[in-house]
Design a protein around this motif. Structure first.
Motif, PDB file in Angstrom:
ATOM      1  N   UNK A 149       0.077  11.087  13.600  1.00 44.80           N
ATOM      2  CA  UNK A 149       0.161  10.289  14.812  1.00 44.80           C
ATOM      3  C   UNK A 149      -1.096  10.443  15.656  1.00 44.80           C
ATOM      4  N   UNK A 150      -1.462   9.316  16.292  1.00 49.70           N
ATOM      5  CA  UNK A 150      -2.580   9.272  17.231  1.00 49.70           C
ATOM      6  C   UNK A 150      -3.856   9.846  16.617  1.00 49.70           C
ATOM      7  N   UNK A 151      -4.356   9.137  15.612  1.00 49.60           N
ATOM      8  CA  UNK A 151      -5.582   9.551  14.926  1.00 49.60           C
ATOM      9  C   UNK A 151      -6.771   8.804  15.514  1.00 49.60           C
ATOM     10  N   UNK A 152      -7.837   9.522  15.782  1.00 51.97           N
ATOM     11  CA  UNK A 152      -9.093   8.942  16.228  1.00 51.97           C
ATOM     12  C   UNK A 152     -10.233   9.616  15.490  1.00 51.97           C
ATOM     13  N   UNK A 153     -11.220   8.831  15.090  1.00 51.30           N
ATOM     14  CA  UNK A 153     -12.338   9.409  14.339  1.00 51.30           C
ATOM     15  C   UNK A 153     -13.607   8.617  14.614  1.00 51.30           C
ATOM     16  N   UNK A 203      -3.064  13.975  17.018  1.00 50.58           N
ATOM     17  CA  UNK A 203      -2.102  14.627  17.910  1.00 50.58           C
ATOM     18  C   UNK A 203      -1.122  15.472  17.104  1.00 50.58           C
ATOM     19  N   UNK A 204      -0.661  14.952  15.969  1.00 51.96           N
ATOM     20  CA  UNK A 204       0.277  15.716  15.155  1.00 51.96           C
ATOM     21  C   UNK A 204       0.256  15.224  13.720  1.00 51.96           C
ATOM     22  N   UNK A 205       0.524  16.147  12.802  1.00 56.89           N
ATOM     23  CA  UNK A 205       0.694  15.841  11.386  1.00 56.89           C
ATOM     24  C   UNK A 205       1.948  16.555  10.915  1.00 56.89           C
ATOM     25  N   UNK A 206       2.849  15.816  10.292  1.00 60.54           N
ATOM     26  CA  UNK A 206       4.099  16.392   9.818  1.00 60.54           C
ATOM     27  C   UNK A 206       4.211  16.136   8.320  1.00 60.54           C
ATOM     28  N   UNK A 207       4.493  17.194   7.571  1.00 57.84           N
ATOM     29  CA  UNK A 207       4.732  17.073   6.132  1.00 57.84           C
ATOM     30  C   UNK A 207       5.946  17.919   5.780  1.00 57.84           C
ATOM     31  N   UNK A 208       7.021  17.217   5.410  1.00 57.24           N
ATOM     32  CA  UNK A 208       8.265  17.914   5.103  1.00 57.24           C
ATOM     33  C   UNK A 208       8.654  18.776   6.302  1.00 57.24           C
ATOM     34  N   UNK A 229     -19.179   4.237  12.914  1.00 55.88           N
ATOM     35  CA  UNK A 229     -17.880   3.580  12.881  1.00 55.88           C
ATOM     36  C   UNK A 229     -16.865   4.417  13.628  1.00 55.88           C
ATOM     37  N   UNK A 230     -15.919   3.747  14.239  1.00 55.65           N
ATOM     38  CA  UNK A 230     -14.792   4.401  14.891  1.00 55.65           C
ATOM     39  C   UNK A 230     -13.509   3.802  14.340  1.00 55.65           C
ATOM     40  N   UNK A 231     -12.535   4.669  14.095  1.00 55.71           N
ATOM     41  CA  UNK A 231     -11.253   4.223  13.553  1.00 55.71           C
ATOM     42  C   UNK A 231     -10.137   4.950  14.282  1.00 55.71           C
ATOM     43  N   UNK A 232      -9.039   4.255  14.482  1.00 52.27           N
ATOM     44  CA  UNK A 232      -7.895   4.848  15.175  1.00 52.27           C
ATOM     45  C   UNK A 232      -6.620   4.188  14.674  1.00 52.27           C
ATOM     46  N   UNK A 233      -5.562   4.932  14.665  1.00 58.41           N
ATOM     47  CA  UNK A 233      -4.244   4.358  14.387  1.00 58.41           C
ATOM     48  C   UNK A 233      -3.194   5.146  15.156  1.00 58.41           C
ATOM     49  N   UNK A 234      -2.113   4.447  15.494  1.00 59.83           N
ATOM     50  CA  UNK A 234      -1.045   5.092  16.258  1.00 59.83           C
ATOM     51  C   UNK A 234      -0.194   5.981  15.369  1.00 59.83           C
ATOM     52  N   UNK A 251       0.837  -1.194   0.000  1.00 58.08           N
ATOM     53  CA  UNK A 251       0.000   0.000   0.000  1.00 58.08           C
ATOM     54  C   UNK A 251       0.874   1.248   0.000  1.00 58.08           C
ATOM     55  N   UNK A 252       0.381   2.349  -0.603  1.00 52.52           N
ATOM     56  CA  UNK A 252       1.190   3.580  -0.642  1.00 52.52           C
ATOM     57  C   UNK A 252       1.397   4.194   0.730  1.00 52.52           C
ATOM     58  N   UNK A 253       0.559   3.832   1.693  1.00 52.06           N
ATOM     59  CA  UNK A 253       0.673   4.372   3.054  1.00 52.06           C
ATOM     60  C   UNK A 253       0.945   3.229   4.016  1.00 52.06           C
ATOM     61  N   UNK A 254       1.623   3.537   5.100  1.00 48.55           N
ATOM     62  CA  UNK A 254       1.869   2.564   6.152  1.00 48.55           C
ATOM     63  C   UNK A 254       1.239   3.078   7.436  1.00 48.55           C
ATOM     64  N   UNK A 255       0.637   2.164   8.191  1.00 43.43           N
ATOM     65  CA  UNK A 255      -0.020   2.544   9.441  1.00 43.43           C
ATOM     66  C   UNK A 255       0.347   1.545  10.518  1.00 43.43           C
ATOM     67  N   UNK A 256       0.466   2.034  11.739  1.00 39.43           N
ATOM     68  CA  UNK A 256       0.778   1.202  12.887  1.00 39.43           C
ATOM     69  C   UNK A 256      -0.434   1.171  13.819  1.00 39.43           C
ATOM     70  N   UNK A 257      -0.738  -0.031  14.357  1.00 30.73           N
ATOM     71  CA  UNK A 257      -1.804  -0.208  15.341  1.00 30.73           C
ATOM     72  C   UNK A 257      -3.141   0.365  14.843  1.00 30.73           C
ATOM     73  N   UNK A 258      -3.597  -0.157  13.718  1.00 34.84           N
ATOM     74  CA  UNK A 258      -4.867   0.286  13.140  1.00 34.84           C
ATOM     75  C   UNK A 258      -6.007  -0.524  13.739  1.00 34.84           C
ATOM     76  N   UNK A 259      -7.002   0.163  14.296  1.00 33.38           N
ATOM     77  CA  UNK A 259      -8.188  -0.496  14.851  1.00 33.38           C
ATOM     78  C   UNK A 259      -9.437   0.223  14.368  1.00 33.38           C
ATOM     79  N   UNK A 260     -10.511  -0.535  14.249  1.00 34.89           N
ATOM     80  CA  UNK A 260     -11.783   0.061  13.843  1.00 34.89           C
ATOM     81  C   UNK A 260     -12.914  -0.802  14.367  1.00 34.89           C
TER      82      UNK A 260
END
Length: 813
Positions: free
Chosen positions: A407-411, A432-437, A392-397, A363-372
């Protein structure tokens, strides 16, 4: 007489026998038909005769039993055996023949105990759904027990109330019944038929293969099956608890996935062999198939799929179906997938859980600890007028995509579709945070809602969004307390507007997005410039805006990367360290195109600038050409005179500017301290060529000269008196300067980039008290940066700075 009577009786008997033989067909049907009818058998035709050895020959007999027709011919009947040369049995299609409406009856066969045995040499069986007719022979080895050979191998025993037997069913026989390619079948069946129901006990060993889109699938089944079917009620039951069934997907099926990485991942996760288990009796009644439990177990895996309490209407299998579905899937890379769903006709509701330690590498993206997790309820699944409710609830570390890291996404996601096809959806998410370049967002919260109607021809969607960002960080700019309120209407193009607050700065933006253009407009409402301080001080920590307002409008197209803007600044005041600027105003009109910024020539005004000397009533022009800003034709009041600056460009390239002075008050230029004892009166003009390069600011070959006459008076100057006392020989000459009428004053001016000022002064004058002409040359060196710093720290400037900042700065914060 007796002889005559005897012959008469003989003649009468012969006549009766003769008439009986002539009308044997009618008499036989009259006598036999009623007894057959009691067993549900109808006799339609009968033709028989007697041969020489008093055996019965039946050339044709036609019978019907519950819609099934049989025609027999070539029958030879004697006291021990009935031989049928040929027979045709036409079985009724109960679904199409009107006679199928007649109810079946319990068998009540009137089987004679001493009848001859029956042999059928050739029996042809036909049925509308048979691919080919079946040819068999029947031999009655003992009374009412028949052995069938030919296309069908069977043994049948008939008694008054039931028919029992055994038969074999193979793939060769199925080719005549209904050909099924790639089927291998070997089975034995024992049956019991009582006229109303059939019970079959089967032992099956079968293999079936089929290819779906170049994906071979094989079904293997072996074991025992019990079947019961009631003909009138059309009730059937199937007990296959002793049947072992496997569905195997060929490894070639994976070749349908073109991507090697995806194919490798699927091969590791998805089992290719599944066992089908029926743990309870399957029933069919009133056009409905009822399956209490069906379980799919993957071999060498924890994956399971179960169907329980399943009820399907075979006439409308998709529209009328009920049951429960449970899926549990655990594999090497998928930690947990569970789905629980309940089917109720066209409605489905249930819940799901998903847990993945990390997303697959392809996949073009990588995710850690994905739960839904989520719940769903959908009605009228196969109809246009659907009704649905999904949460629905979704979260990933951590999520990484190219240069983006979140990081630390919850929806939480919800959507609702009512019976009028109005759809409402919402998504509440936080990061919690989003970093781009080099960009970073902290404390991101978003509330997105959408509403639309699927009933209209063209789809319009009302979008509303509330976004809050605690912090925006980058290498060149940091912003805090960002809030964005957005509204959108996507249809053929997206129309959206945004109300933006950034550290108190208020913006209103709107834009349209289509396949060919993306026009936008940004409106900056009139607001205090003090709101810009958090941004300004990141670039210039010593700068502070204290008063004024600004507003503007920007219009352009994102796709074309072009924009036009209008920016107006009114009465701007501010501090830079202890420099003070008051009431700067300008109206800017410009454009941005092809990466270049341009501002049309415009004027500006600055009421006052304090940087040691006080500069006031400044006015000039400014413009921006291809991203290079230029101020020119600048003039103002300084030291009770006027100054002009021809041009200055904001660039790193070397440049030269010319500063001129007119009618400068010499007393304000020279007398820096009222207590110094030195006063100078008169007017001064000047011309200063200013050079700016990478080394700094310098003045080369500048000139100062007097304008008219002036006067120099020196009294009580300790330094001057000390020189006269130490150098007695110079005392008469120096005393001429104590009261001097200036006739001419010329000075060369050179300023080095390090701040050192070099003055070459030539002073010409007349001392009236001593009646002496004076020509005085003097060279002076001083660091002008230190001098200006001293001036800026004077009591007058310090008090003014504090006053401006405390009274106006706090008022506009």
């Amino acid at each position: 007489m007796i002889k005559r009577i005897a012959w008469g009786i003989v003649f009468l008997l012969l006549s009766v026998l003769t008439l009986g033989y002539v009308f044997r067909m009618s008499i036989t049907q009259w006598a036999i038909a009623p007894s057959l009818s009691q067993s549900g058998v109808e006799l339609h035709c009968l033709d028989w005769s007697l041969n020489s050895n008093v055996s019965l020959n039946v050339s044709r007999v036609c019978l019907t039993y519950q819609g099934h027709q049989i025609e027999l011919g070539g029958i030879v009947v004697d006291t021990k055996k009935v031989t049928v040369g040929r027979a045709n049995l036409r079985l009724n299609d109960s679904e199409s023949d009107s006679s199928s409406n007649d109810p079946f009856k319990k068998l009540a066969l009137n089987l004679p105990k001493g009848r001859p045995k029956i042999e059928i040499k050739r029996l042809l069986i036909t049925h509308p759904q048979l691919h080919d007719e079946l040819a068999v022979s029947v031999v009655e080895e003992k009374l009412n027990t028949f052995v069938i050979s030919g296309d069908v191998t069977a043994e049948v025993a008939v008694n008054n109330h039931k028919v029992t037997g055994r038969f074999n069913l193979t793939d060769g026989l199925l080719t005549k019944i209904k050909p099924i390619p790639a089927l291998t079948l070997n089975s034995e069946h024992a049956f019991t038929f009582d006229g109303l129901s059939v019970d079959i006990k089967s032992s099956i060993d079968t293999e079936f293969s089929q290819e779906f889109s170049q994906c071979p699938v094989m079904l293997n089944a072996f074991g025992d099956v019990n079947t019961h079917y009631h003909l009138n009620d059309r009730k059937a039951s199937l007990n296959a608890q002793q049947l072992t069934s496997w569905v195997t997907f060929d490894s070639d099926c994976l070749a349908l996935v073109n991507n090697p990485a995806q194919r490798e991942f699927i091969a590791k996760q998805l089992p290719l062999k599944w066992q089908i288990m029926l743990s309870d009796t399957v029933k069919f009644e009133n056009e409905q198939l009822v399956m209490p439990s069906m379980l799919f177990n993957a071999k060498n895996s924890d994956a399971k799929l179960s169907l329980t309490n399943l009820a399907i209407n075979i006439q409308q299998p998709l529209e009328q179906v009920k049951g429960d579905i449970k899926l549990l899937f655990i594999s090497e890379d998928i930690e947990h997938i569970a789905v629980n769903a309940a089917l109720n006709n066209l409605a489905i509701n249930g819940d799901y859980q998903l847990s993945v330690d990390e997303l697959p590498g392809f996949l073009p993206a990588s995710a850690q600890k994905l739960t839904s997790t989520g719940q769903f309820k959908i009605a009228n699944v196969l109809q246009l007028q659907q009704n649905a409710n999904i949460t629905s609830e979704i979260a990933f570390a951590e999520l990484k995509f190219d240069k983006l890291t979140a990081k630390d996404y919850k929806a939480q996601f919800t959507t609702e579709l009512d019976d009028k096809q109005n759809i409402n959806a919402s998504l509440n998410s936080q990061l919690r945070s989003v970093t781009y370049d080099q960009y970073q967002l902290l404390g991101v919260k978003n509330q997105l809602s959408a509403s639309s109607s699927l009933a209209v021809g063209e789809l319009f969607v009302d979008l509303n969004s509330e976004t809050k960002l605690t912090q925006f960080n980058s290498d060149f700019l940091n912003l805090s307390n960002i809030r964005i309120s957005s509204k959108g209407l996507p249809s053929r193009a997206l129309q959206a507007s945004h109300h933006v607050f950034i550290d108190g700065i208020e913006l209103v933006a709107s834009h349209n997005v289509s396949a060919v253009e993306h026009p936008f407009e940004i409106i900056i409402a009139e607001q205090a410039v003090t709101k810009l301080n958090p941004v300004l001080q990141q670039f210039e920590p010593l700068a502070t805006l204290t008063d004024g307002s600004f507003n503007g409008v920007v219009r352009g197209d994102v796709n074309l990367q072009q924009a036009d803007f209008i920016l107006q600044v009114e009465q701007l005041s501010g501090l830079y360290n202890d420099y003070l600027a008051k009431h700067f105003s300008s109206h800017l009109t410009g454009s941005y195109d092809s990466g270049q910024l341009n501002v049309a020539p415009t004027t500006f005004e600055l009421n006052e600038l304090r940087a040691g000397a006080v500069v006031s009533n400044v006015a000039g022009n400014l413009s921006v050409d291809n991203s290079v800003a230029r101020a020119y034709q600048i003039s103002g009041d300084v030291l009770d005179g006027r100054f002009t600056l021809d041009s200055y460009r904001v660039t790193k390239e070397a440049q030269q500017s010319l500063v001129t002075f007119e009618n400068i008050d010499a007393s304000k230029l020279i007398t820096l301290d009222d207590k110094s004892g030195i006063t100078l009166t008169g007017r001064v003009n000047g011309r200063l060529p200013v050079y700016l390069d990478q080394q700094g600011v310098s003045v080369r070959s500048g000139e100062l000269s007097n304008q008219g006459t002036g006067k120099l008076i020196i009294t009580d100057n300790a330094a001057f008196d000390a020189v006269k006392a130490q150098q007695q020989e110079l005392s008469p000459i120096l005393s001429l300067l104590e009261d001097l009428d200036i006739q001419g004053l010329k000075s060369s001016v050179d300023l080095k980039p390090d701040g050192w000022l070099y003055l070459g002064v030539n002073l010409k004058g007349y001392n009236e008290a001593q009646a002496q002409q004076v020509n005085f040359n003097y060279n002076h060196e001083e660091n002008v940066f230190t001098l200006l710093r001293a001036l800026r720290l004077s009591d007058e400037i310090t008090q003014k700075v504090e006053q401006e900042y405390s009274t106006k700065g706090t008022k506009n914060d």
